[in-house]
Motif scaffolding. Structure first.
Motif, PDB file in Angstrom:
ATOM      1  N   ASN A   3       2.320  -9.838  -1.187  1.00 21.00           N
ATOM      2  CA  ASN A   3       1.374 -10.070  -0.105  1.00 21.00           C
ATOM      3  C   ASN A   3       1.625  -9.084   1.031  1.00 21.00           C
ATOM      4  O   ASN A   3       2.554  -8.279   0.989  1.00 21.00           O
ATOM      5  CB  ASN A   3       1.468 -11.512   0.401  1.00 21.00           C
ATOM      6  N   GLY A   4       0.787  -9.141   2.048  1.00 17.06           N
ATOM      7  CA  GLY A   4       0.915  -8.240   3.186  1.00 17.06           C
ATOM      8  C   GLY A   4      -0.106  -7.115   3.120  1.00 17.06           C
ATOM      9  O   GLY A   4      -0.940  -7.052   2.209  1.00 17.06           O
ATOM     10  N   THR A   5      -0.030  -6.230   4.077  1.00 17.18           N
ATOM     11  CA  THR A   5      -0.901  -5.057   4.092  1.00 17.18           C
ATOM     12  C   THR A   5      -0.301  -3.989   3.189  1.00 17.18           C
ATOM     13  O   THR A   5       0.819  -3.542   3.401  1.00 17.18           O
ATOM     14  CB  THR A   5      -1.047  -4.510   5.522  1.00 17.18           C
ATOM     15  N   ASN A  25       0.455  -0.581   2.102  1.00 14.12           N
ATOM     16  CA  ASN A  25       0.460   0.802   2.561  1.00 14.12           C
ATOM     17  C   ASN A  25       1.289   1.633   1.586  1.00 14.12           C
ATOM     18  O   ASN A  25       1.795   1.121   0.582  1.00 14.12           O
ATOM     19  CB  ASN A  25       1.002   0.902   3.997  1.00 14.12           C
ATOM     20  N   SER A  83       4.977   0.227   1.139  1.00 17.24           N
ATOM     21  CA  SER A  83       5.106  -1.053   0.432  1.00 17.24           C
ATOM     22  C   SER A  83       4.689  -0.922  -1.029  1.00 17.24           C
ATOM     23  O   SER A  83       5.319  -1.498  -1.918  1.00 17.24           O
ATOM     24  CB  SER A  83       4.276  -2.132   1.127  1.00 17.24           C
ATOM     25  N   ARG A  86      -6.105  -4.415  -4.607  1.00 15.16           N
ATOM     26  CA  ARG A  86      -6.184  -5.147  -3.341  1.00 15.16           C
ATOM     27  C   ARG A  86      -7.347  -6.129  -3.429  1.00 15.16           C
ATOM     28  O   ARG A  86      -8.484  -5.737  -3.682  1.00 15.16           O
ATOM     29  CB  ARG A  86      -6.353  -4.174  -2.180  1.00 15.16           C
ATOM     30  N   PRO A  91     -10.659  -6.322   4.626  1.00 16.86           N
ATOM     31  CA  PRO A  91      -9.818  -5.836   5.734  1.00 16.86           C
ATOM     32  C   PRO A  91      -9.664  -6.835   6.875  1.00 16.86           C
ATOM     33  O   PRO A  91      -8.732  -6.743   7.670  1.00 16.86           O
ATOM     34  CB  PRO A  91     -10.562  -4.572   6.208  1.00 16.86           C
ATOM     35  N   THR A 138      -8.915  -9.965   6.505  1.00 14.60           N
ATOM     36  CA  THR A 138      -7.974 -11.009   6.102  1.00 14.60           C
ATOM     37  C   THR A 138      -6.598 -10.747   6.719  1.00 14.60           C
ATOM     38  O   THR A 138      -6.091  -9.625   6.636  1.00 14.60           O
ATOM     39  CB  THR A 138      -7.834 -11.057   4.571  1.00 14.60           C
ATOM     40  N   GLY A 174      -2.755 -10.175   7.225  1.00 16.38           N
ATOM     41  CA  GLY A 174      -1.866  -9.528   6.273  1.00 16.38           C
ATOM     42  C   GLY A 174      -1.064 -10.473   5.411  1.00 16.38           C
ATOM     43  O   GLY A 174      -0.938 -10.259   4.196  1.00 16.38           O
ATOM     44  N   ARG A 182      -2.906 -11.807   2.362  1.00 17.49           N
ATOM     45  CA  ARG A 182      -3.536 -10.853   1.455  1.00 17.49           C
ATOM     46  C   ARG A 182      -2.768 -10.795   0.132  1.00 17.49           C
ATOM     47  O   ARG A 182      -1.539 -10.775   0.115  1.00 17.49           O
ATOM     48  CB  ARG A 182      -3.570  -9.447   2.066  1.00 17.49           C
ATOM     49  N   ASN A 190      -1.966  -8.571  -3.153  1.00 19.23           N
ATOM     50  CA  ASN A 190      -1.961  -7.220  -3.704  1.00 19.23           C
ATOM     51  C   ASN A 190      -1.172  -7.223  -5.009  1.00 19.23           C
ATOM     52  O   ASN A 190      -0.314  -8.088  -5.235  1.00 19.23           O
ATOM     53  CB  ASN A 190      -1.294  -6.220  -2.740  1.00 19.23           C
TER      54      ASN A 190
END
Length: 428
Positions: A351-353, A355, A358, A387, A391, A393, A395, A398, A400
């Motif tokens: 999870n998270g943004t 980038n 990550s 993803r 955008p 949501t 972080g 989220r 991923n």
């Protein structure tokens, strides 16, 4: 508590020695009755050993009463059909089980068919369980082993405002079940589940309990949109193995990518799937919102894919086109459509943004997990970032995923079961 040691015959029949009766007398105080303290029998079958209350039929030799009509292959065929009804209105055939049956998984155990049936009803009430049977095989003269996937959607938050849209945990286990039959009755006397995601399979497994609640409390989820179909073959504690069905995508090159880079970018490619893709996203959004020769607007789907070859992809769902030939052509030369053949993928969820840092970190952890399990990646194939959320949501909620294609032949060698290199079939 007194325990009677039972042994198995060559046919796997559980036998209690005729000396059981003197032993039973020794279990109580000298000269006194047992006063309700039921003896227990240690049932042994291969590496499996389970202790259950001793029913009266165990207090004697059973080997002489085995039926010559016992057919383990017929039992397997019945079991395969019966498991198709595990959670539907018909339900499983309770008459296929002994009244005293040793059912056990890492966090649940029952010693009778009533308890086992109660467990099934509870799961249907508290969750929305889906059971997928991948295959079954005869694992011993009196035993059948199955490989399966069970997915459970927590239903308590369904319908709740806000919470029901954000908190929708899904709990998934894959593993094997061993069903041991009593040849004298032809019924199942032992049912032992083992999960792929943990090492300690014995009840009560704290590791199994933690795995269950970790999934229950995960804060991220995917939106309820069309998404590529797959069969979850194996869920370990830190990654999954999925077999994807073919699906259609519209794709465009990400910022800084070239047509030459998109032809390479294998597992060790240096183009980050989490890199800048603003223009590619706009190109693809334009296509599904009407920038096509038919001016057709298509439904939103999930996830958005990007890969180490520099491509970004929007999934085209079945509601827009049954196959690629039914799709309207893009207006922009920067957008193309194609059918992705699907295939076998190792997947790590986080999870998270997402980038560049990550995504790279999650990929390295996934590669380390694959090395630990002895699984090989497909040579030269790009790795992907998926993803699922928009955008807007937050972080931490989220979802991923990092996906790496697996070498099919190597995976089939490592797949547990009756024989190497056999084909897994999609659940019926």
């Amino acid at each position: 508590m007194c325990t009677l040691e039972a042994q198995t015959t060559a046919h796997g029949v559980f036998v209690v020695d005729m000396q059981s009766q003197p032993l039973l007398r020794r279990c109580g105080a000298p000269g006194r009755p047992l006063r309700g303290r039921a003896p227990r029998v240690a049932l042994k079958h291969g590496a499996l050993t389970r202790t259950v209350p001793a029913p009266s039929r165990f207090l004697g030799v059973l080997a002489t009463s085995t039926s010559t009509d016992f057919d383990i292959n017929a039992k397997m065929a019945h079991l395969e059909e019966d498991l198709m009804h595990l959670f539907d209105d018909k339900g499983i055939d309770a008459s296929a089980y002994e009244d005293v049956v040793d059912f056990r998984d890492p966090i649940t155990k029952y010693t009778n068919i009533e308890g086992y049936m109660f467990n099934i009803k509870f799961l249907k009430k508290a969750f929305n369980p889906i059971f997928e049977l991948h295959e079954a095989w005869v694992s011993d003269a009196d035993a059948v082993t199955t490989r399966w996937t069970m997915t459970m959607e927590f239903t308590a938050t369904k319908g709740l405002p806000i919470v029901g849209k954000v908190f929708r945990p899904t709990i998934t286990f894959t593993g094997t079940s061993t069903y041991v039959y009593n040849p004298s009755s032809g019924k199942i006397s032992m049912h032992i589940d083992e999960w792929d995601s943990i090492k300690n399979q014995e009840f009560f497994s704290v590791e199994g309990f933690a795995d269950f609640f970790k999934q229950l409390l995960q804060p991220f989820s995917a939106p309820d949109l069309e998404t590529p179909g797959f069969t979850l073959l194996k869920r370990m504690s830190d990654f999954q193995v999925r077999r994807y069905k073919p699906f259609i995508v519209a794709e465009s090159l990400m910022d800084g990518a070239t047509s030459s880079s998109s032809s390479g970018g294998g597992t060790d490619g240096d183009f980050s799937p989490a890199g800048m893709g603003t223009q590619a996203f706009r190109n693809l959004a334009g296509y599904i919102f009407g920038a096509n020769t038919a001016q057709q607007k298509m439904a939103m789907t999930t996830p958005v894919y990007s890969d180490s070859s520099g491509k970004m992809q929007f999934v085209i769902g079945p509601s827009a086109a049954a196959d690629e030939s039914a799709l309207p052509a893009p207006v922009s030369r920067d957008v193309s459509t194609r059918t992705v053949p699907g295939g076998l993928f190792a997947v790590r969820v986080f999870n998270g943004t997402a980038n560049e840092n990550s995504a790279a970190r999650e990929r390295e952890q996934l590669l380390a997990s694959l090395a630990r399990e002895g699984l090989q990646v497909e040579s030269g194939a790009p790795w992907q970032l998926a993803r699922y959320n928009g955008p807007g949501t937050p972080g931490f909620v989220r979802r991923n995923e990092v996906l790496i294609p697996l070498d099919e032949a190597a995976f089939m060698e490592a797949w547990p079961g009756p024989a190497p290199k056999r084909k897994c079939h999609v659940p019926r």
